[in-house]
Scaffold this motif. Sequence first.
Motif, PDB file in Angstrom:
ATOM      1  N   ALA A 178       0.795  -1.237   0.000  1.00 22.72           N
ATOM      2  CA  ALA A 178       0.000   0.000   0.000  1.00 22.72           C
ATOM      3  C   ALA A 178       0.827   1.286   0.000  1.00 22.72           C
ATOM      4  CB  ALA A 178      -0.936   0.002   1.207  1.00 22.72           C
ATOM      5  N   GLY A 179       2.113   1.201   0.268  1.00 26.01           N
ATOM      6  CA  GLY A 179       2.939   2.403   0.324  1.00 26.01           C
ATOM      7  C   GLY A 179       3.161   2.909   1.733  1.00 26.01           C
ATOM      8  N   ASN A 180       2.126   2.817   2.563  1.00 23.93           N
ATOM      9  CA  ASN A 180       2.235   3.199   3.966  1.00 23.93           C
ATOM     10  C   ASN A 180       1.157   2.489   4.762  1.00 23.93           C
ATOM     11  OD1 ASN A 180      -0.251   5.027   4.078  1.00 23.93           O
ATOM     12  ND2 ASN A 180       0.958   6.057   2.492  1.00 23.93           N
ATOM     13  N   ILE A 181       1.283   2.517   6.076  1.00 26.44           N
ATOM     14  CA  ILE A 181       0.373   1.762   6.952  1.00 26.44           C
ATOM     15  C   ILE A 181      -1.028   2.357   6.944  1.00 26.44           C
ATOM     16  CG2 ILE A 181      -0.051   1.028   9.337  1.00 26.44           C
ATOM     17  CD1 ILE A 181       2.195  -0.457   7.799  1.00 26.44           C
ATOM     18  N   GLU A 182      -1.142   3.654   6.861  1.00 27.88           N
ATOM     19  CA  GLU A 182      -2.459   4.301   6.856  1.00 27.88           C
ATOM     20  C   GLU A 182      -3.279   3.849   5.646  1.00 27.88           C
ATOM     21  OE1 GLU A 182       0.421   5.874   7.313  1.00 27.88           O
ATOM     22  OE2 GLU A 182       0.199   6.259   9.474  1.00 27.88           O
ATOM     23  N   GLU A 183      -2.634   3.790   4.490  1.00 25.48           N
ATOM     24  CA  GLU A 183      -3.336   3.355   3.282  1.00 25.48           C
ATOM     25  C   GLU A 183      -3.704   1.875   3.377  1.00 25.48           C
ATOM     26  OE1 GLU A 183      -5.104   3.243  -0.488  1.00 25.48           O
ATOM     27  OE2 GLU A 183      -4.693   4.879   0.929  1.00 25.48           O
ATOM     28  N   PHE A 184      -2.830   1.070   3.954  1.00 20.58           N
ATOM     29  CA  PHE A 184      -3.143  -0.357   4.105  1.00 20.58           C
ATOM     30  C   PHE A 184      -4.322  -0.544   5.060  1.00 20.58           C
ATOM     31  CE2 PHE A 184      -2.606  -4.722   5.631  1.00 20.58           C
ATOM     32  CZ  PHE A 184      -2.401  -5.390   4.439  1.00 20.58           C
ATOM     33  N   ALA A 185      -4.385   0.248   6.129  1.00 22.87           N
ATOM     34  CA  ALA A 185      -5.518   0.169   7.058  1.00 22.87           C
ATOM     35  C   ALA A 185      -6.813   0.540   6.346  1.00 22.87           C
ATOM     36  CB  ALA A 185      -5.283   1.077   8.256  1.00 22.87           C
ATOM     37  N   ARG A 186      -6.741   1.554   5.453  1.00 14.54           N
ATOM     38  CA  ARG A 186      -7.931   1.908   4.677  1.00 14.54           C
ATOM     39  C   ARG A 186      -8.375   0.737   3.811  1.00 14.54           C
ATOM     40  NH1 ARG A 186      -9.614   2.882  -0.006  1.00 14.54           N
ATOM     41  NH2 ARG A 186      -7.561   2.479  -0.918  1.00 14.54           N
ATOM     42  N   MET A 187      -7.408   0.060   3.188  1.00 17.44           N
ATOM     43  CA  MET A 187      -7.717  -1.117   2.374  1.00 17.44           C
ATOM     44  C   MET A 187      -8.334  -2.229   3.224  1.00 17.44           C
ATOM     45  SD  MET A 187      -4.230  -1.214   0.046  1.00 17.44           S
ATOM     46  CE  MET A 187      -4.617  -2.803  -0.695  1.00 17.44           C
ATOM     47  N   MET A 188      -7.838  -2.408   4.437  1.00 17.34           N
ATOM     48  CA  MET A 188      -8.389  -3.422   5.335  1.00 17.34           C
ATOM     49  C   MET A 188      -9.851  -3.154   5.643  1.00 17.34           C
ATOM     50  SD  MET A 188      -5.236  -3.835   8.058  1.00 17.34           S
ATOM     51  CE  MET A 188      -5.964  -5.185   9.008  1.00 17.34           C
ATOM     52  N   ASN A 189     -10.173  -1.917   5.981  1.00 12.59           N
ATOM     53  CA  ASN A 189     -11.557  -1.577   6.329  1.00 12.59           C
ATOM     54  C   ASN A 189     -12.481  -1.671   5.119  1.00 12.59           C
ATOM     55  OD1 ASN A 189     -11.254  -0.964   9.166  1.00 12.59           O
ATOM     56  ND2 ASN A 189     -10.127   0.865   8.559  1.00 12.59           N
ATOM     57  N   GLU A 190     -11.978  -1.293   3.971  1.00  9.76           N
ATOM     58  CA  GLU A 190     -12.784  -1.392   2.754  1.00  9.76           C
ATOM     59  C   GLU A 190     -13.078  -2.849   2.417  1.00  9.76           C
ATOM     60  OE1 GLU A 190     -11.582  -0.607  -1.732  1.00  9.76           O
ATOM     61  OE2 GLU A 190     -11.902   1.292  -0.680  1.00  9.76           O
ATOM     62  N   ARG A 191     -12.055  -3.700   2.517  1.00  7.50           N
ATOM     63  CA  ARG A 191     -12.245  -5.126   2.220  1.00  7.50           C
ATOM     64  C   ARG A 191     -13.162  -5.762   3.257  1.00  7.50           C
ATOM     65  NH1 ARG A 191     -13.305  -9.120  -0.150  1.00  7.50           N
ATOM     66  NH2 ARG A 191     -11.870 -10.724  -0.943  1.00  7.50           N
ATOM     67  N   ALA A 192     -13.040  -5.373   4.509  1.00 13.33           N
ATOM     68  CA  ALA A 192     -13.905  -5.921   5.562  1.00 13.33           C
ATOM     69  C   ALA A 192     -15.368  -5.606   5.272  1.00 13.33           C
ATOM     70  CB  ALA A 192     -13.495  -5.369   6.920  1.00 13.33           C
ATOM     71  N   LYS A 193     -15.645  -4.395   4.808  1.00  8.47           N
ATOM     72  CA  LYS A 193     -17.025  -4.028   4.474  1.00  8.47           C
ATOM     73  C   LYS A 193     -17.535  -4.833   3.289  1.00  8.47           C
ATOM     74  CE  LYS A 193     -16.899   0.680   6.332  1.00  8.47           C
ATOM     75  NZ  LYS A 193     -16.929   2.137   6.026  1.00  8.47           N
ATOM     76  N   GLU A 194     -16.673  -5.077   2.299  1.00 11.12           N
ATOM     77  CA  GLU A 194     -17.075  -5.901   1.154  1.00 11.12           C
ATOM     78  C   GLU A 194     -17.462  -7.302   1.611  1.00 11.12           C
ATOM     79  OE1 GLU A 194     -13.836  -5.967  -1.550  1.00 11.12           O
ATOM     80  OE2 GLU A 194     -14.009  -3.843  -2.109  1.00 11.12           O
ATOM     81  N   ILE A 195     -16.738  -7.828   2.580  1.00 10.15           N
ATOM     82  CA  ILE A 195     -17.010  -9.174   3.089  1.00 10.15           C
ATOM     83  C   ILE A 195     -18.325  -9.222   3.864  1.00 10.15           C
ATOM     84  CG2 ILE A 195     -16.158 -10.948   4.686  1.00 10.15           C
ATOM     85  CD1 ILE A 195     -13.302 -10.029   3.941  1.00 10.15           C
ATOM     86  N   GLY A 196     -18.712  -8.096   4.470  1.00 11.80           N
ATOM     87  CA  GLY A 196     -19.956  -8.052   5.244  1.00 11.80           C
ATOM     88  C   GLY A 196     -19.752  -7.742   6.714  1.00 11.80           C
ATOM     89  N   CYS A 197     -18.539  -7.360   7.098  1.00 11.89           N
ATOM     90  CA  CYS A 197     -18.264  -7.040   8.506  1.00 11.89           C
ATOM     91  C   CYS A 197     -19.063  -5.810   8.930  1.00 11.89           C
ATOM     92  CB  CYS A 197     -16.775  -6.790   8.709  1.00 11.89           C
ATOM     93  SG  CYS A 197     -15.752  -8.227   8.358  1.00 11.89           S
ATOM     94  N   MET A 198     -19.557  -5.843  10.173  1.00 13.38           N
ATOM     95  CA  MET A 198     -20.441  -4.784  10.662  1.00 13.38           C
ATOM     96  C   MET A 198     -19.880  -4.029  11.860  1.00 13.38           C
ATOM     97  SD  MET A 198     -24.161  -6.695  10.389  1.00 13.38           S
ATOM     98  CE  MET A 198     -23.732  -7.908  11.640  1.00 13.38           C
ATOM     99  N   ASN A 199     -18.972  -4.648  12.607  1.00 11.57           N
ATOM    100  CA  ASN A 199     -18.519  -4.047  13.869  1.00 11.57           C
ATOM    101  C   ASN A 199     -17.003  -4.089  14.005  1.00 11.57           C
ATOM    102  OD1 ASN A 199     -21.226  -3.602  15.247  1.00 11.57           O
ATOM    103  ND2 ASN A 199     -21.337  -5.784  14.791  1.00 11.57           N
ATOM    104  N   SER A 200     -16.305  -3.730  12.937  1.00  7.63           N
ATOM    105  CA  SER A 200     -14.843  -3.791  12.950  1.00  7.63           C
ATOM    106  C   SER A 200     -14.237  -2.476  12.479  1.00  7.63           C
ATOM    107  CB  SER A 200     -14.342  -4.923  12.039  1.00  7.63           C
ATOM    108  OG  SER A 200     -14.733  -6.180  12.531  1.00  7.63           O
ATOM    109  N   ASN A 201     -13.070  -2.177  13.023  1.00  6.74           N
ATOM    110  CA  ASN A 201     -12.261  -1.062  12.535  1.00  6.74           C
ATOM    111  C   ASN A 201     -10.797  -1.417  12.753  1.00  6.74           C
ATOM    112  OD1 ASN A 201     -12.215   1.802  11.505  1.00  6.74           O
ATOM    113  ND2 ASN A 201     -10.947   2.020  13.334  1.00  6.74           N
ATOM    114  N   PHE A 202     -10.003  -1.307  11.684  1.00  8.81           N
ATOM    115  CA  PHE A 202      -8.597  -1.683  11.743  1.00  8.81           C
ATOM    116  C   PHE A 202      -7.726  -0.461  11.472  1.00  8.81           C
ATOM    117  CE2 PHE A 202     -11.032  -5.386  10.280  1.00  8.81           C
ATOM    118  CZ  PHE A 202     -10.688  -6.321  11.255  1.00  8.81           C
TER     119      PHE A 202
END
Length: 476
Positions: free
Chosen positions: A140-164
């Motif tokens: 991702a280039g940096n940790i902040e961008e990777f965390a954004r990718m994590m949260n976006e992918r989690a929402k695609e999967i259907g996660c409702m109560n997570s934040n990374f």
Amino acid sequence: MKKLILSILCIISLSLSCLNTNAFASAYEDTDTWPQGPSVYAEAAIVMEASTGLILYEKNIHNTYYPASITKILSALLIIENSSPGEVVTFSRDAVFKVDLDSSRIGIDVGEQLTIQQCLYGILLESANEVTYAAAEHVAGNIEEFARMMNERAKEIGCMNSNFVNPHGLPDDNHYTSAYDMALITREALKNDTFRKIFGTRTYQIPPTNKQSETRYLRNHHKFVLKQEYNYDGTVGGKTGYTSKARYTLVTVAKRGDLELICVVLKDDSSSHQYEDTMKLLDFGFNNFSIYPIYELESVDVQKETPFFTRYNSMLDYANTSIKTDEKGYLVLPNTASFEDAKREVIFYPEAEINEGRNVIGKISYTYGGKYVGGADILFNNADTPKLNHYYVDRKEVQNNAGETNEDNPPDDDSEQTKSNGYFRPVITAIIVGFFVLVIGLYFVLVEMPRLKRRKAYYKRRAERKRYMDDNYLDL
């Protein structure tokens, strides 16, 4: 008059029978129960069936907790999806020194290089935090961008109560998840063959690198995978986690036959209890539920329920095509229930675009006790099918006749077309009638006979299962 009275009495009797049936069905639904699961030490726990997503057991599954290193399941999935195994990761100073030096590490130096594949084994087996950090930076280039990718992918999967907010799971007040969300993330990750392979690996070796002259030996931290202290039959893989705030967290996947279970425990009070809880929960799932391939039970009925006058029907379309349910569809039910107890719903998509090959034209779904317990896509195979090219036959014959006519006496178009149609009409009629007879015969041989065979096998398995549950065994 007697006939009229008799008819009225018959109608009243049928109506009362329907009412009684409905009342019985309602009573059954009201008294329908789900198997009672065991008590566990963990504050939150879930058992999810992997193919359907059915929740077999739940305890505080939507409450939020610190996940610790089971965060790395999502991180590993993202790294796999956004890189290739042979890519080289060069470790930055931040990757080496911005993670807790007392946390899980494998001793990587600044400027050292590993491949993505080697990083993934370090992440999932040894839970190496500096490796996770470096791989996330690489993707991702940096940790902040990777965390954004994590949260976006989690929402695609259907996660409702997570934040990374980081890829490794070290403590942060804004880094949290739930047992349900972690089960969903693990279920998604299991669809990836690379993840599944590494997830269940016991040991791995990283050969000497540009900075390290010795081989690094990695070992999975999950005791079920190692088969040390605890040995659970059918273990597919697992990931451990621990921090002083999160306490003990554990994700475990086990499979027996077609039944694959995902177990997540959060905030357990000790290392031994997290494994004991997991064993009890997996035993509960395997001992109280059975899985049935929908393909073996429903293909015939789905064909019968397909709307007759549609482009999917093999007898009315020019292509002789087939409709069946997806072989990957499964139905999961408690052992106390039978296939007939599940409520079935079949939906066809009238606007589905039909292409050559396999097409999804509908879905068959099942519920039991108000829960979704399985489903399968309804498929229309439009490849390599024989044709009844009526138009092609008629056109070819007309062209042949036209080529034999005398140029000095051009035929009358209307009269010739009438003769042609009159001549071929009995032939076409005979072909259609013969085709219908052939289809009916093939239907009986290829559909009805296998259906009766599958039904017989199903009732035999059910009877054997009931006999097994009813018998009392003495283990000497």
